[in-house]
Write a protein that holds these residues in place. Structure first.
Motif, PDB file in Angstrom:
ATOM      1  N   THR A  90       9.834  -2.993  -1.132  1.00 25.28           N
ATOM      2  CA  THR A  90       8.696  -2.641  -0.291  1.00 25.28           C
ATOM      3  C   THR A  90       7.552  -2.119  -1.147  1.00 25.28           C
ATOM      4  N   ALA A  91       7.894  -1.312  -2.147  1.00 25.07           N
ATOM      5  CA  ALA A  91       6.858  -0.799  -3.048  1.00 25.07           C
ATOM      6  C   ALA A  91       6.138  -1.956  -3.736  1.00 25.07           C
ATOM      7  N   GLN A 125      -1.505   3.477  -9.100  1.00 27.22           N
ATOM      8  CA  GLN A 125      -0.936   2.485  -8.181  1.00 27.22           C
ATOM      9  C   GLN A 125       0.575   2.649  -8.053  1.00 27.22           C
ATOM     10  N   LEU A 172       1.093   5.582  -5.786  1.00 31.51           N
ATOM     11  CA  LEU A 172       0.761   5.255  -4.395  1.00 31.51           C
ATOM     12  C   LEU A 172       1.839   4.368  -3.766  1.00 31.51           C
ATOM     13  N   ALA A 173       2.247   3.336  -4.516  1.00 28.62           N
ATOM     14  CA  ALA A 173       3.245   2.407  -3.986  1.00 28.62           C
ATOM     15  C   ALA A 173       4.565   3.118  -3.741  1.00 28.62           C
ATOM     16  N   PHE A 210       4.236   5.276  -0.659  1.00 28.17           N
ATOM     17  CA  PHE A 210       4.220   4.410   0.520  1.00 28.17           C
ATOM     18  C   PHE A 210       5.631   3.934   0.864  1.00 28.17           C
ATOM     19  N   ILE A 225       7.359   4.993   4.250  1.00 27.67           N
ATOM     20  CA  ILE A 225       7.353   3.983   5.307  1.00 27.67           C
ATOM     21  C   ILE A 225       8.663   3.196   5.364  1.00 27.67           C
ATOM     22  N   PHE A 258       3.973  -3.878  -1.316  1.00 21.77           N
ATOM     23  CA  PHE A 258       2.767  -3.105  -1.038  1.00 21.77           C
ATOM     24  C   PHE A 258       1.722  -3.359  -2.118  1.00 21.77           C
TER      25      PHE A 258
END
Lengths: 400, 454
Positions: free
Chosen positions: A180-181, A151, A154-155, A158, A162, A184
């Motif tokens: 933002t992470a 996770q 992934l975060a 991302f 993004i 998310f």
């Protein structure tokens, strides 16, 4: 260091135009400039000398300011574990266990984010941004120690893609990348980053009877629902295991459950002192955000319709991640307000919104994350009006 | 009416290598040059002499086809030895070898009473024909003034706060009467006020004693308090459509000499400064002097860079290059074209930085003088740090927003954010302190040109 320099010089032609690895030039450049400040000189016209500062120095200063939070977070992760399972342990054991849990998260965050940065640098042909030095450290500090590593990866990916790279890299982004992470994770995998179970690592042992892993904010919110005075609910929490776990002092020092780096207000303030003394972060944002949070807490206290609202305002400043968020997230110069007047407003609103979200919204026990992201979006608007006022002054002067 | 303005924002860059207040005995310079590139905004320079021609001090040698009333004249008498052109035949330098017998072109002399009865148009013509006109700089844009314009006011900054700046009191010692005549002439050119801006708290240089016909304003504070653009902003700011002129005190004296003595006198004192010199001092010479004689036997070991002007706004020249037309100073610095191992991470107190991330303990040694080389100290990045440019720009202006407007070529935004009030020197400190290492002055000039020729 001559041999290193010679080595780099020898490899250089490989990466230059026409070389075999020309596509990887910016990777080489990142490594080279990390090791050696480049030999560029100033332009023939204009400033012939330059200030010794650069972005790398600025960013490493922020990382240094986070080290107290990191070290304390590592210790506290172990500390909470042994408290929860009811075993006695000395400082070394606690720190070791904390390190085993926390350092992989840091490594994964840096590795995943660094990889994205590198890919973008190569594909988009721009230098690797130093901003990730900070982001890569911030992300581990705002997640619980029990988070699955995939996770984290992934975060991080991302957020870097993004929140930053699609806008053009450090300096162009609108939202704070680390926040933002976290957002998310919060919305994609709420099971692993909210509730009472995730903040304390238990492992394969059994927690002692009566242990609750709830955070102070959750306890205070519960008190509001049940009509118990918030301070006494906090004080009596986990009474069987530890006296006064959520006393004001204990929350200030940070021996409480929470995300890795956020629990200790003291460590965040040490970080704030480093950032303010070195001038890297704006003291205006930090001061006005704490002020705004306290003021909002005070207003709620006056208007209290439940026990949570009636909680003394200063408690808000030491609970949850507000101190960490204000010091390291709100002050991100790229996503914060850029005008000096704007910084006062921006910081103040972050403080106010954090407390409002905490107290009035049952879905989100902690408000700082959303407050920072929300004000990130509003910062350009604040700046717009500040700059507009400047233009208006100029125009008025012309017509007088 | 005179104003006292206290400025807080800014930064004094303290460098080693200040010139001793004495005239050193340098060998006199042999060659002199007029460089069209010194006159920003000169669009189509046209040379009117040929190699081999002999000229006197004050003989026209050049003009701009776009502003053809203004003559650019030879600073010395001698022979045109070279007309140097660069790529696409761009005119770079007109070199003149000075002769031993120094001859002047003779122009009309005016007594005080003559001057009083002179018409403005005659004053303008006289100045434009005799070579002193380029001393007048127009704001906005910082270009040579247009004789057709009538400025709303004329501004003179009486002191220089740039690093290692020369002392105007020393440069202009004994020129009181010329300075006064120069002021009287300037007064004829504007219906408004002639402002003379002095440093508050400092000893007033003797050249400004008892000067009449001007409004004296005082400024205090760190650099850029001495920048005329900053001063204008606080006295009578320039709005869209306004024209004001600025002139250096040296230019005022030169104008005074033209009217009193009837000659174009290009003699000037230049400060030879910089940490790479063994003996920084002042030199008496003429406009456009070759610097080789000032450097001979005067430089330390190692690679160095010669800068005409100061380290913030100057221009690199060769070690046999020429002092710029407007410059009262050259600076010699070590060239910093070397790598440094982990240079960005090292804790150090030997580095000069406006930012406390490096100079955290600099307050312990407030008067430390630094030796700075020409290294960039980092790579160019997007704007990240905020609030710093505003702290070194003592004007009600948002430099970062303006620079971004220029990069986006947004004309309305540039106007509204105050581009008319700025020229390069006003944002030079921003370029120095910039964490992201932008060429701030270059960007600003690009914006000015966009506006000017739109």
């Amino acid at each position: 260091m001559k041999f290193l320099r010679d080595l780099l010089d020898k490899q250089k032609p490989l990466f230059h135009k026409g070389g075999k690895l020309e596509n990887l030039y910016y990777l080489y450049e990142a490594g080279e400039t990390f090791l050696f400040t480049p030999n560029h000189t100033t332009n023939p016209r204009g400033a012939q000398i330059r200030d010794a500062i650069d972005l790398k120095r600025m960013m490493i200063t922020v990382v240094i300011a986070m080290i107290p939070c990191l070290l304390f977070g590592i210790y506290n992760t172990g500390n909470m574990h042994y408290l929860a399972v009811g075993e006695a342990a000395d400082f070394g054991d606690k720190f070791l266990l904390g390190a085993i849990l926390v350092l992989p998260i840091v490594l994964v965050s840096y590795a995943a984010g660094g990889l994205v940065e590198a890919i973008f640098a190569v594909v988009r042909k721009h230098p690797i941004n130093e901003g990730f030095l900070v982001t890569g450290m911030l992300i581990p500090l705002v997640v619980p120690a029990t988070i699955p590593l995939w996770q984290v990866a992934l975060a991080t990916i991302f957020a870097v893609v993004i929140a930053k790279e699609v806008f053009g890299g450090t300096g162009m982004n609108i939202l704070n990348v680390a926040m933002t992470a976290r957002a998310f994770l919060y919305f994609a995998y709420p099971m692993q980053i909210s509730g009472d179970q995730v903040w304390t690592y238990v492992g394969d042992k059994m927690p002692v009877d009566g242990f609750s892993g709830a955070t102070a904010l959750a306890v205070a919110y519960q008190a509001g629902q049940e009509g118990v005075t918030a301070t006494s609910a906090l004080a009596s929490h986990n009474a069987g295991i530890m006296d006064d776990m959520f006393s004001f002092a204990n929350m200030f020092f940070g021996f409480i459950p929470g995300s890795i780096g956020e629990t200790s207000t003291l460590m965040a303030l040490i970080g704030a002192a480093i950032l303010i003394l070195t001038g890297v972060a704006s003291w205006k944002i930090i001061a006005s955000a704490f002020g705004g949070a306290w003021l909002m807490g005070f207003v709620l206290e006056l208007l209290a319709v439940n026990e949570y609202m009636a909680m003394p305002a200063h408690y808000h400043l030491v609970m949850g991640g507000i101190a960490f968020g204000i010091v390291f997230m709100a002050t991100d110069p790229v996503s914060a307000s850029q005008t000096e007047t704007g910084k006062w407003i921006y910081g103040f609103m972050i403080g106010v919104l954090t407390v409002i979200i905490r107290v009035t919204n049952p879905a989100y026990p902690e408000g700082i994350m959303l407050a920072v992201l929300f004000m990130n979006v509003f910062a350009p608007l604040i700046d717009h009006y500040v700059v507009q006022a400047n233009k208006k002054r100029r125009l008025q002067r012309a017509t007088v | 009416m005179s104003k006292l303005i206290k400025l807080k924002k800014g930064f004094d860059i303290k460098l080693a290598g200040k010139a001793d207040k004495q005239l050193a005995n340098f060998q006199p310079a042999q060659t002199f040059a007029i460089k069209p590139t010194d006159f920003i905004g000169m669009q189509r320079p046209k040379v009117i002499v040929n190699e081999g021609d002999t000229v006197k001090a004050g003989t026209p040698i050049l003009f701009d086809k776009k502003l053809d009333r203004v003559q650019y004249v030879s600073p010395v008498s001698g022979e045109i030895v070279e007309i140097k052109r660069g790529e696409k035949r761009r005119l770079l330098e007109i070199k003149i070898k000075a002769d031993q017998t120094f001859e002047f072109e003779q122009f009309t002399k005016y007594s005080d009473s003559d001057l009083k009865s002179l018409k403005r148009e005659d004053v303008v013509n006289h100045m434009a024909m005799t070579g002193v006109w380029p001393q007048l700089i127009q704001r906005p844009f910082g270009v040579v003034a247009n004789p057709e314009d009538e400025p709303k006011a004329i501004f003179i900054s009486g002191f220089d706060t740039h690093p290692l700046a020369p002392d105007y009191g020393f440069l202009l010692k004994g020129q009181e009467k010329y300075f006064q005549v120069g002021i009287n002439v300037l007064k004829k050119l504007t219906p408004g006020v002639v402002h003379l801006n002095l440093e508050d708290g400092a000893e007033v240089p003797s050249v400004y004693n008892n000067v009449q016909n001007v409004q004296i304003n005082k400024f205090s504070g760190p650099h850029p308090a001495g920048n005329v653009g900053v001063q204008i902003h606080h006295i009578n700011p320039i709005n869209k459509g306004d024209v004001a002129w600025t002139v250096n005190p040296y230019g005022v004296v030169q104008i005074g000499k033209l009217f009193m003595d009837g000659v174009y006198d290009a003699s000037k004192i230049v400060a030879i400064t910089g940490s790479h010199l063994t003996k920084p001092a002042y030199a008496k010479t003429y406009i456009g002097a070759c610097v080789d004689k000032f450097l001979a036997g005067n430089t330390k070991e190692g690679k160095f860079r010669v800068v005409s002007g100061n380290v913030l706004t100057g221009q690199r020249i060769n070690s046999d290059g020429y002092v710029g037309y407007y410059d009262n100073q050259i600076t010699v610095l070590p060239e910093g074209d070397e790598y440094e191992f982990l240079g960005w991470m090292k804790p150090t107190s030997a580095r000069l930085s406006y930012h406390r991330a490096l100079g955290l303990f600099s307050f312990l040694k407030p008067n430390q003088e630094f030796v700075l080389d020409t290294n960039m100290r980092g790579e160019e990045r997007a704007f990240v740090q905020t609030g710093v440019f505003e702290n070194v720009t003592p004007m009600d202006i948002y430099p970062v927003y303006l620079l971004k407007a220029i990069m986006a070529e947004d004309y309305d935004e540039m106007e509204e954010l105050g581009i008319y009030e700025l020229i390069e020197e006003d944002l030079a400190l921003c370029e120095f302190v910039d964490v992201s290492k932008h060429p701030v002055q270059e960007i600003l000039r690009k914006g000015i040109e966009l506006i000017q020729y739109s």
